[in-house]
Design a protein around this motif. Sequence first.
Motif, PDB file in Angstrom:
ATOM      1  N   ARG A   1     130.173  43.424  54.694  1.00 43.87           N
ATOM      2  CA  ARG A   1     130.223  42.135  55.381  1.00 43.87           C
ATOM      3  C   ARG A   1     130.762  41.022  54.489  1.00 43.87           C
ATOM      4  O   ARG A   1     131.505  40.151  54.944  1.00 43.87           O
ATOM      5  CB  ARG A   1     128.811  41.763  55.857  1.00 43.87           C
ATOM      6  CG  ARG A   1     128.284  42.660  56.963  1.00 43.87           C
ATOM      7  CD  ARG A   1     126.814  42.394  57.208  1.00 43.87           C
ATOM      8  NE  ARG A   1     126.274  43.276  58.239  1.00 43.87           N
ATOM      9  CZ  ARG A   1     124.973  43.472  58.443  1.00 43.87           C
ATOM     10  NH1 ARG A   1     124.100  42.828  57.683  1.00 43.87           N
ATOM     11  NH2 ARG A   1     124.565  44.288  59.392  1.00 43.87           N
ATOM     12  N   LEU A   2     130.365  41.042  53.206  1.00 48.65           N
ATOM     13  CA  LEU A   2     130.738  39.945  52.322  1.00 48.65           C
ATOM     14  C   LEU A   2     132.093  40.133  51.670  1.00 48.65           C
ATOM     15  O   LEU A   2     132.824  39.167  51.453  1.00 48.65           O
ATOM     16  CB  LEU A   2     129.671  39.775  51.229  1.00 48.65           C
ATOM     17  CG  LEU A   2     128.258  39.373  51.691  1.00 48.65           C
ATOM     18  CD1 LEU A   2     127.311  39.328  50.503  1.00 48.65           C
ATOM     19  CD2 LEU A   2     128.277  38.031  52.401  1.00 48.65           C
TER      20      LEU A   2
ATOM     21  N   LYS B   1     130.248  41.430  42.257  1.00 51.39           N
ATOM     22  CA  LYS B   1     130.200  40.168  43.001  1.00 51.39           C
ATOM     23  C   LYS B   1     128.946  40.109  43.870  1.00 51.39           C
ATOM     24  O   LYS B   1     128.301  39.065  43.989  1.00 51.39           O
ATOM     25  CB  LYS B   1     131.448  40.020  43.860  1.00 51.39           C
ATOM     26  CG  LYS B   1     132.741  39.837  43.074  1.00 51.39           C
ATOM     27  CD  LYS B   1     133.946  39.778  44.006  1.00 51.39           C
ATOM     28  CE  LYS B   1     135.252  39.658  43.232  1.00 51.39           C
ATOM     29  NZ  LYS B   1     136.439  39.671  44.135  1.00 51.39           N
ATOM     30  N   PHE B   2     128.610  41.249  44.472  1.00 48.66           N
ATOM     31  CA  PHE B   2     127.385  41.299  45.270  1.00 48.66           C
ATOM     32  C   PHE B   2     126.163  41.036  44.387  1.00 48.66           C
ATOM     33  O   PHE B   2     125.255  40.282  44.771  1.00 48.66           O
ATOM     34  CB  PHE B   2     127.242  42.656  45.961  1.00 48.66           C
ATOM     35  CG  PHE B   2     125.835  42.947  46.381  1.00 48.66           C
ATOM     36  CD1 PHE B   2     125.305  42.367  47.528  1.00 48.66           C
ATOM     37  CD2 PHE B   2     125.010  43.757  45.603  1.00 48.66           C
ATOM     38  CE1 PHE B   2     123.981  42.597  47.898  1.00 48.66           C
ATOM     39  CE2 PHE B   2     123.692  43.993  45.962  1.00 48.66           C
ATOM     40  CZ  PHE B   2     123.177  43.412  47.121  1.00 48.66           C
TER      41      PHE B   2
ATOM     42  N   GLN C   1     122.090  33.894  46.897  1.00 50.40           N
ATOM     43  CA  GLN C   1     123.113  33.539  47.874  1.00 50.40           C
ATOM     44  C   GLN C   1     123.246  34.565  48.992  1.00 50.40           C
ATOM     45  O   GLN C   1     124.167  34.472  49.797  1.00 50.40           O
ATOM     46  CB  GLN C   1     124.463  33.358  47.164  1.00 50.40           C
ATOM     47  CG  GLN C   1     124.468  32.174  46.215  1.00 50.40           C
ATOM     48  CD  GLN C   1     125.761  32.074  45.443  1.00 50.40           C
ATOM     49  OE1 GLN C   1     126.195  33.012  44.781  1.00 50.40           O
ATOM     50  NE2 GLN C   1     126.401  30.916  45.528  1.00 50.40           N
ATOM     51  N   THR C   2     122.368  35.537  49.018  1.00 48.62           N
ATOM     52  CA  THR C   2     122.336  36.508  50.118  1.00 48.62           C
ATOM     53  C   THR C   2     120.902  36.625  50.608  1.00 48.62           C
ATOM     54  O   THR C   2     119.955  36.241  49.917  1.00 48.62           O
ATOM     55  CB  THR C   2     122.836  37.900  49.676  1.00 48.62           C
ATOM     56  OG1 THR C   2     121.808  38.539  48.896  1.00 48.62           O
ATOM     57  CG2 THR C   2     124.112  37.805  48.866  1.00 48.62           C
ATOM     58  N   GLY C   3     120.749  37.182  51.799  1.00 47.83           N
ATOM     59  CA  GLY C   3     119.407  37.400  52.316  1.00 47.83           C
ATOM     60  C   GLY C   3     118.715  38.572  51.651  1.00 47.83           C
ATOM     61  O   GLY C   3     117.508  38.772  51.836  1.00 47.83           O
ATOM     62  N   LEU C   4     119.461  39.365  50.888  1.00 44.14           N
ATOM     63  CA  LEU C   4     118.897  40.535  50.215  1.00 44.14           C
ATOM     64  C   LEU C   4     118.532  40.152  48.790  1.00 44.14           C
ATOM     65  O   LEU C   4     119.393  39.968  47.938  1.00 44.14           O
ATOM     66  CB  LEU C   4     119.914  41.685  50.222  1.00 44.14           C
ATOM     67  CG  LEU C   4     119.418  43.036  49.712  1.00 44.14           C
ATOM     68  CD1 LEU C   4     118.254  43.544  50.551  1.00 44.14           C
ATOM     69  CD2 LEU C   4     120.555  44.049  49.714  1.00 44.14           C
ATOM     70  N   GLN C   5     117.241  40.004  48.528  1.00 45.03           N
ATOM     71  CA  GLN C   5     116.793  39.648  47.191  1.00 45.03           C
ATOM     72  C   GLN C   5     117.003  40.823  46.238  1.00 45.03           C
ATOM     73  O   GLN C   5     117.056  41.975  46.656  1.00 45.03           O
ATOM     74  CB  GLN C   5     115.317  39.250  47.214  1.00 45.03           C
ATOM     75  CG  GLN C   5     115.064  37.953  47.978  1.00 45.03           C
ATOM     76  CD  GLN C   5     113.622  37.516  47.901  1.00 45.03           C
ATOM     77  OE1 GLN C   5     112.750  38.282  47.507  1.00 45.03           O
ATOM     78  NE2 GLN C   5     113.368  36.272  48.281  1.00 45.03           N
TER      79      GLN C   5
ATOM     80  N   HIS D   1     125.921  44.928  52.968  1.00 43.00           N
ATOM     81  CA  HIS D   1     126.280  43.602  52.468  1.00 43.00           C
ATOM     82  C   HIS D   1     127.672  43.595  51.853  1.00 43.00           C
ATOM     83  O   HIS D   1     128.422  42.620  52.024  1.00 43.00           O
ATOM     84  CB  HIS D   1     125.249  43.126  51.432  1.00 43.00           C
ATOM     85  CG  HIS D   1     124.054  42.458  52.030  1.00 43.00           C
ATOM     86  ND1 HIS D   1     123.104  43.131  52.766  1.00 43.00           N
ATOM     87  CD2 HIS D   1     123.663  41.147  52.032  1.00 43.00           C
ATOM     88  CE1 HIS D   1     122.175  42.285  53.169  1.00 43.00           C
ATOM     89  NE2 HIS D   1     122.490  41.076  52.739  1.00 43.00           N
TER      90      HIS D   1
ATOM     91  N   ALA E   1     125.780  37.399  43.665  1.00 46.57           N
ATOM     92  CA  ALA E   1     125.325  36.651  44.840  1.00 46.57           C
ATOM     93  C   ALA E   1     123.848  36.884  45.099  1.00 46.57           C
ATOM     94  O   ALA E   1     123.087  35.961  45.407  1.00 46.57           O
ATOM     95  CB  ALA E   1     126.158  37.053  46.057  1.00 46.57           C
ATOM     96  N   SER E   2     123.395  38.132  44.974  1.00 46.97           N
ATOM     97  CA  SER E   2     121.989  38.452  45.226  1.00 46.97           C
ATOM     98  C   SER E   2     121.087  37.807  44.191  1.00 46.97           C
ATOM     99  O   SER E   2     120.067  37.187  44.528  1.00 46.97           O
ATOM    100  CB  SER E   2     121.795  39.973  45.229  1.00 46.97           C
ATOM    101  OG  SER E   2     120.438  40.305  45.394  1.00 46.97           O
TER     102      SER E   2
END
Length: 470
Positions: free
Chosen positions: A339-340, A364-365, A373-377, A336, A368-369
Amino acid sequence: MAFDYFVILAEMRTGSNLLESNLNAFDGIECHGELFNTGFLNTPGTESYLGVTFAQREADPWSLMMAARATGARMPGFRLFHDHDPRIWDHVLRDTACAKIVLTRNPLDSYVSRKIAAATNQWKLGDVKNRRQTQVSFDAGEFETHLSRLQSTQIEILNTLQSTGQSAFYIGYDDANDLDVLNGLARWLGLASRIDRLPRALKKQNPEPLDQKLSNPGDVAKALARIDRFDLGRTPNFEVRRGPMLDAAQGGAQTRLLFLPLRGGPEAGVIRWMAALDQVAPEALTTGFDEGRLHRWRRDRAGLRSFTVLRHPLERAYSVFCARIVTGEVAPVRDHMIRLFDTDPTRASSSEDGFRDAFKAYLKFCRASISGQTGLQPWPIWATQAALLDGYARVISPDLVLREEDLAEDLPRLARRLGHDAPPDWTPEREGDSSPTSRPALSEIRDSYITRLVREAYGRDFDTFGFTDL
């Protein structure tokens, strides 16, 4: 939708007596009052109703509910307030066979009405000539408590209906005398009967404007100005609700002590300390809990103390980053971040600048998590500590919430309370507990932007636990 019975979910002075009276005007509806009021059955002063005594209802509330449902009415029901029998409250909210009628009223009106009723001891009015009037004093703190309780109850009702896939019929105090609304309610209940006029057994008790009911009406505007009606100051929380991490819990080998770890905290060091306390290897501590085993284990250890340990969000994030992310152990996070944020943490340079940039991308990741805001909870290692504690609280709440920086004093003190005269000292985590290789110290890479990023990612922890910037 077919229902077997109904409940009016209301509060004192919201018009539930009036609504009950109007519903009982329909053929096929029988509302049985406050069946589960903790002080009486049906109406004040009643000690027995439908063949069930007060004592019998307290021992088995279902006996009274079944008696009401067996009266022969096509649609029996009753009124239920938040402080009535919690066994029935929990049941009816989740029972899809029960139609929920949610009655609400302007909180300020209900607050003033309740104060007047308490002052005059007049809770119903049948004949206007018997009306008792008085003015009451507005208390800002009292009203805010009243408002907060009403809001929490309505949130509980709404969340339960949503999570169980139900809907309710919402009706306001001002609509309790509206023929069209009442006939619509009967239609929603699945009844064919309709009414063309209202019963007039009950009268509105205090029809005067609000300022005529209060001895200090000017205080109302001042109090309302302090109340954030739209909750504008609330920090949004999109983090998923968590279950209890009982498999992570550590029980003392002999000492009546239970550690509830928060992943990313000083877990290894606390486990070593607990083992040293009982002079055993860490592997000898009790583990492998589930809800049933934890209940039995606690029951056999009277005087048990449970605790958890908070770590500063910035130190916790950096510890996890060094030990789990830079090493490539948590591959989904690496993917992630690439990619992000176009950053590969496993290639982070050991130089201060390179490591600082990679750590910023990780924060930042995390934000988002946690924000969905990401598919990774969020995994427990980067979820907020507040969320992890909420998860534990579904089964057990710790007696003590300690902080890492105070463990040198708090852990020995806790051990002495449990009978250890000479407990081991707390030893801060050794090099290697949080990072397998040498990394720049947090103090070497920390800057104002990192401080801002960690507050953005872990604002919930800063707000909940009062952390300050390092």
